[in-house]
Write an enzyme that holds these catalytic residues in place. Structure first.
Site, PDB file in Angstrom:
ATOM      1  N   SER A 176       7.894   6.384   1.368  1.00  0.00           N
ATOM      2  CA  SER A 176       8.603   6.871   0.191  1.00  0.00           C
ATOM      3  C   SER A 176       8.117   6.144  -1.054  1.00  0.00           C
ATOM      4  O   SER A 176       7.640   5.002  -0.974  1.00  0.00           O
ATOM      5  CB  SER A 176      10.111   6.646   0.352  1.00  0.00           C
ATOM      6  OG  SER A 176      10.807   6.866  -0.865  1.00  0.00           O
ATOM      7  N   TYR A 189      17.487   2.140   2.847  1.00  0.00           N
ATOM      8  CA  TYR A 189      16.487   3.192   2.998  1.00  0.00           C
ATOM      9  C   TYR A 189      15.136   2.724   2.475  1.00  0.00           C
ATOM     10  O   TYR A 189      14.099   2.886   3.131  1.00  0.00           O
ATOM     11  CB  TYR A 189      16.932   4.458   2.277  1.00  0.00           C
ATOM     12  CG  TYR A 189      15.881   5.538   2.285  1.00  0.00           C
ATOM     13  CD1 TYR A 189      15.614   6.257   3.445  1.00  0.00           C
ATOM     14  CD2 TYR A 189      15.132   5.830   1.143  1.00  0.00           C
ATOM     15  CE1 TYR A 189      14.628   7.223   3.471  1.00  0.00           C
ATOM     16  CE2 TYR A 189      14.157   6.799   1.158  1.00  0.00           C
ATOM     17  CZ  TYR A 189      13.903   7.497   2.323  1.00  0.00           C
ATOM     18  OH  TYR A 189      12.918   8.456   2.334  1.00  0.00           O
TER      19      TYR A 189
END
Length: 284
Positions: A176, A189
């Site tokens: 990400s 996350y």
């Protein structure tokens, strides 16, 4: 793409959320005719039922691959992805199960090989996301759940796949933009995505002598079930409008990066990361 409709406020009380309940529907559709880039190949796509995983599955099918779609429990979305893969003239296998458990990863790989006779491409994409800006209050079980889903599943699936991967095989892991820039409301996350990035680079070095390439894709703000499943309703409205391109990305725009890295187009890429993020400049 500049005329994409604004994303309205919405929320789903589940993670992963359901693609069929999103408004507007994410755009997974490949834009170009297939030319056989993955002809004769078999791919296992984790989290393949929806979002980026669905777009990857459909694009790989268009390019000639048979696709095993592993997913947690989103059966309606998974059945639709299977239909879309078959609509492209390929074959699909649905595999339900929690990949945070090593036995389920081993079973997913074995079912893929039993069904299609081989495994050439592993796409580690399944993950979960929760807002956790109040980190001191984060529940231990939820933290471990995200670590297991986003980190351990990648390791377990790779372990299970390696005995079947031959020279020329490819592994592509989803990371990400948050692994590079951080995110003060997605702390756990972002940490797990940093782990998947480090895992990709380390495994690339480890597997290079065997002729197996390992790379990563680091999406930015992409309209997937992650968004209504994790963000407050008011934060979903207009999602992605703050990007340099003024909009959220669509899953099909990320799937092309996976295809490049999984196919012979990316034959001199290993240990690298592609960044479909709408213009955010981050360290490579």
């Amino acid at each position: 793409m500049s005329n994409d409709p604004k994303i309205p406020a919405q929320h789903q009380d589940k993670m992963p959320a359901d693609e069929h309940a999103m408004t507007p529907a994410p755009d997974y559709t490949p834009r170009h005719p297939g030319v056989g880039k993955l002809k004769g190949k078999v791919a296992l796509v984790t989290g393949g039922d929806s979002g980026i995983g669905r777009a990857v599955s459909v694009l790989f099918a268009r390019e000639g691959a048979k696709v095993a779609i592993a997913y947690l429990e989103e059966s309606e979305d998974a059945r639709e992805t299977k239909r879309l893969v078959e609509e492209e003239g390929s074959e699909a296998l649905l595999i339900e199960g929690d990949l945070a458990k090593k036995a389920n990863c081993e079973a997913a790989v074995q079912k893929t090989v039993d069904a299609f006779g081989q495994l050439d491409i592993l796409i580690n994409n399944a993950a979960q996301q929760y807002v956790d800006e109040d980190f001191d209050k984060l529940d231990e079980d939820l933290l471990r759940q995200m670590m297991d889903a986003n980190v351990m599943s990648y390791m377990f699936c790779t372990q299970a796949a390696l005995p079947h991967l031959k020279e020329g095989a490819a592994i592509v892991n989803t990371t990400s933009v948050n692994a590079f820039k951080g995110n003060d409301t997605l702390i756990t996350y972002s940490t797990t995505r940093g782990a998947s990035l480090a895992f990709s680079r380390s495994m690339a070095s480890n597997l290079a002598p065997r002729g197996i390439r390992v790379n990563a894709v680091a999406p930015g703000p992409i309209w997937t079930p992650f968004i209504p499943g994790s963000l407050p309703e008011e934060d979903v409205e207009g999602f992605g409008s703050g990007s340099k391109m003024g909009r959220a990305g669509q899953p099909w725009e990320v799937a092309t990066a996976f295809l490049f890295l999984a196919s012979s187009d990316g034959s001199y890429f290993t240990g690298q990361t592609l960044h479909p993020n709408g213009g955010m400049i981050v360290g490579a």
